[in-house]
Scaffold this motif. Structure first.
Motif, PDB file in Angstrom:
ATOM      1  N   ARG A 234     -26.505 -17.189  49.876  1.00  0.00           N
ATOM      2  CA  ARG A 234     -27.019 -16.053  49.097  1.00  0.00           C
ATOM      3  C   ARG A 234     -28.523 -16.202  48.890  1.00  0.00           C
ATOM      4  O   ARG A 234     -29.285 -15.223  48.971  1.00  0.00           O
ATOM      5  CB  ARG A 234     -26.313 -15.971  47.743  1.00  0.00           C
ATOM      6  N   LEU A 238     -28.404 -13.652  52.658  1.00  0.00           N
ATOM      7  CA  LEU A 238     -27.244 -13.103  53.352  1.00  0.00           C
ATOM      8  C   LEU A 238     -26.419 -12.234  52.409  1.00  0.00           C
ATOM      9  O   LEU A 238     -26.313 -12.528  51.213  1.00  0.00           O
ATOM     10  CB  LEU A 238     -26.374 -14.227  53.918  1.00  0.00           C
ATOM     11  N   ASP A 239     -25.836 -11.175  52.968  1.00  0.00           N
ATOM     12  CA  ASP A 239     -24.992 -10.291  52.168  1.00  0.00           C
ATOM     13  C   ASP A 239     -23.660 -10.965  51.875  1.00  0.00           C
ATOM     14  O   ASP A 239     -23.270 -11.936  52.537  1.00  0.00           O
ATOM     15  CB  ASP A 239     -24.766  -8.966  52.890  1.00  0.00           C
ATOM     16  N   GLY A 241     -20.577 -10.116  52.418  1.00  0.00           N
ATOM     17  CA  GLY A 241     -19.605 -10.157  53.504  1.00  0.00           C
ATOM     18  C   GLY A 241     -19.866 -11.305  54.455  1.00  0.00           C
ATOM     19  O   GLY A 241     -18.933 -12.017  54.858  1.00  0.00           O
ATOM     20  N   THR A 242     -21.127 -11.504  54.799  1.00  0.00           N
ATOM     21  CA  THR A 242     -21.491 -12.593  55.702  1.00  0.00           C
ATOM     22  C   THR A 242     -21.280 -13.940  55.037  1.00  0.00           C
ATOM     23  O   THR A 242     -20.796 -14.890  55.665  1.00  0.00           O
ATOM     24  CB  THR A 242     -22.948 -12.449  56.154  1.00  0.00           C
ATOM     25  N   PHE A 245     -17.630 -14.740  55.117  1.00  0.00           N
ATOM     26  CA  PHE A 245     -17.175 -15.073  56.466  1.00  0.00           C
ATOM     27  C   PHE A 245     -17.575 -16.496  56.830  1.00  0.00           C
ATOM     28  O   PHE A 245     -16.754 -17.275  57.335  1.00  0.00           O
ATOM     29  CB  PHE A 245     -17.767 -14.090  57.465  1.00  0.00           C
ATOM     30  N   VAL A 246     -18.834 -16.861  56.605  1.00  0.00           N
ATOM     31  CA  VAL A 246     -19.324 -18.191  56.987  1.00  0.00           C
ATOM     32  C   VAL A 246     -18.594 -19.281  56.219  1.00  0.00           C
ATOM     33  O   VAL A 246     -18.168 -20.297  56.789  1.00  0.00           O
ATOM     34  CB  VAL A 246     -20.848 -18.289  56.770  1.00  0.00           C
TER      35      VAL A 246
END
Length: 286
Positions: A234, A238-239, A241-242, A245-246
């Motif tokens: 964050r 990064l958003d 959702g990403t 996912f990561v």
């Protein structure tokens, strides 16, 4: 009969075309396809046939595939849209009377909890229901996914992840592309599922060592909790959702979902898979 390669302007698809030619396929027997045919001009100059094929426009797919063709369906990178895009190719192959579809799937796609598996599972099910003969290549992780660590660690001296002691049996993209070419040229692979992965499952201490060997500077592995990892991502902008996912993917690695070394890739290509440090060095030099 032609061998049709989808997404041939992409990283894997282009290497599949190269591998087909290296394995003796006549250039005129290979059809390299892309949404943007201009990106295939260098292949056309070598005698490879080129054609427009856009997963989101079924008419372009139907116009390319003919009776008796072998279609190498390189999976789409459009997460969330893959099933419909892949189905367009499978349906066109069925309608045309294609000889076979070679599909690049994900590890243990039909049973795995891997965050990337569901769309591949749905594609495999659609492919099986279509009745088109198929070869399923369940590609493991690409070493190139970690090429960015080389540049980052050169500055920070650290590779960070929330994978714990997890391991990844990665291989180079060229290894997987060569396997796709072998499968496309060998009709005896029809009806088979191959779990493809590298010969060695490495951990993040080994990744740090490999990166250090390339940078010539000390590199260590910093193990993060999932919460620490999410906060750091964050902070990097990064958003959500990403970030989710990561962190979920690192959790999959922590749970051992990318650690299997089946030997299928080595057997298909007839040689050892590319070692981690060699794959990283080649990727970071590109």
């Amino acid at each position: 009969m032609s061998t049709i390669v989808t997404a041939a302007s992409g990283q894997l698809g282009r290497l599949v075309v190269e591998a087909l030619l290296a394995r003796g396929a006549a250039p005129e027997s290979v059809v390299a396809t892309s949404r943007d045919v201009s990106k295939l001009a260098d292949l056309a100059d070598r005698g490879v046939r080129t054609a427009e094929l856009d997963y989101t426009r079924p008419d372009t797919v139907a116009a390319v595939i003919g009776a008796g063709d072998v279609v190498v369906l390189v999976s789409s990178d459009a997460v969330g849209q893959r099933v419909a895009q892949h189905a367009a190719v499978v349906d066109a192959a069925k309608a045309a009377g294609a000889a076979r579809v070679v599909y690049t799937s994900a590890p243990k796609a039909t049973t795995s909890a891997l965050v990337l598996a569901p769309e591949h599972k749905a594609t495999e099910e659609h492919l099986a229901a279509s009745g088109v003969p198929a070869t399923v290549l369940r590609n493991g992780w690409y070493t190139e996914n970690y090429a960015g660590e080389v540049a980052t660690a050169r500055e920070s001296g650290v590779v960070s992840a929330s994978v714990g002691d997890g391991r990844v049996a990665s291989a180079s993209r060229r290894d997987y592309a060569e396997a796709a070419a072998v499968a496309a040229l060998d009709d005896s692979t029809a009806g088979r599922v191959f779990e493809l992965s590298g010969d060695h499952a490495w951990n993040w201490d080994e990744l740090a060592e490999a990166v250090a060997g390339i940078t010539g500077t000390p590199v260590r592995y910093e193990s993060l909790t999932p919460e620490q990892h999410a906060e750091r991502l964050r902070g990097a902008g990064l958003d959500e959702g990403t970030v989710g996912f990561v962190v979920a993917l690192d959790g999959n690695i922590r749970d051992g979902l990318l650690a299997e070394t089946s030997g299928d890739l080595r057997a298909l290509i007839g040689r050892p898979t590319t070692p981690l440090v060699e794959g990283l060095r080649a990727a970071s030099a590109e």
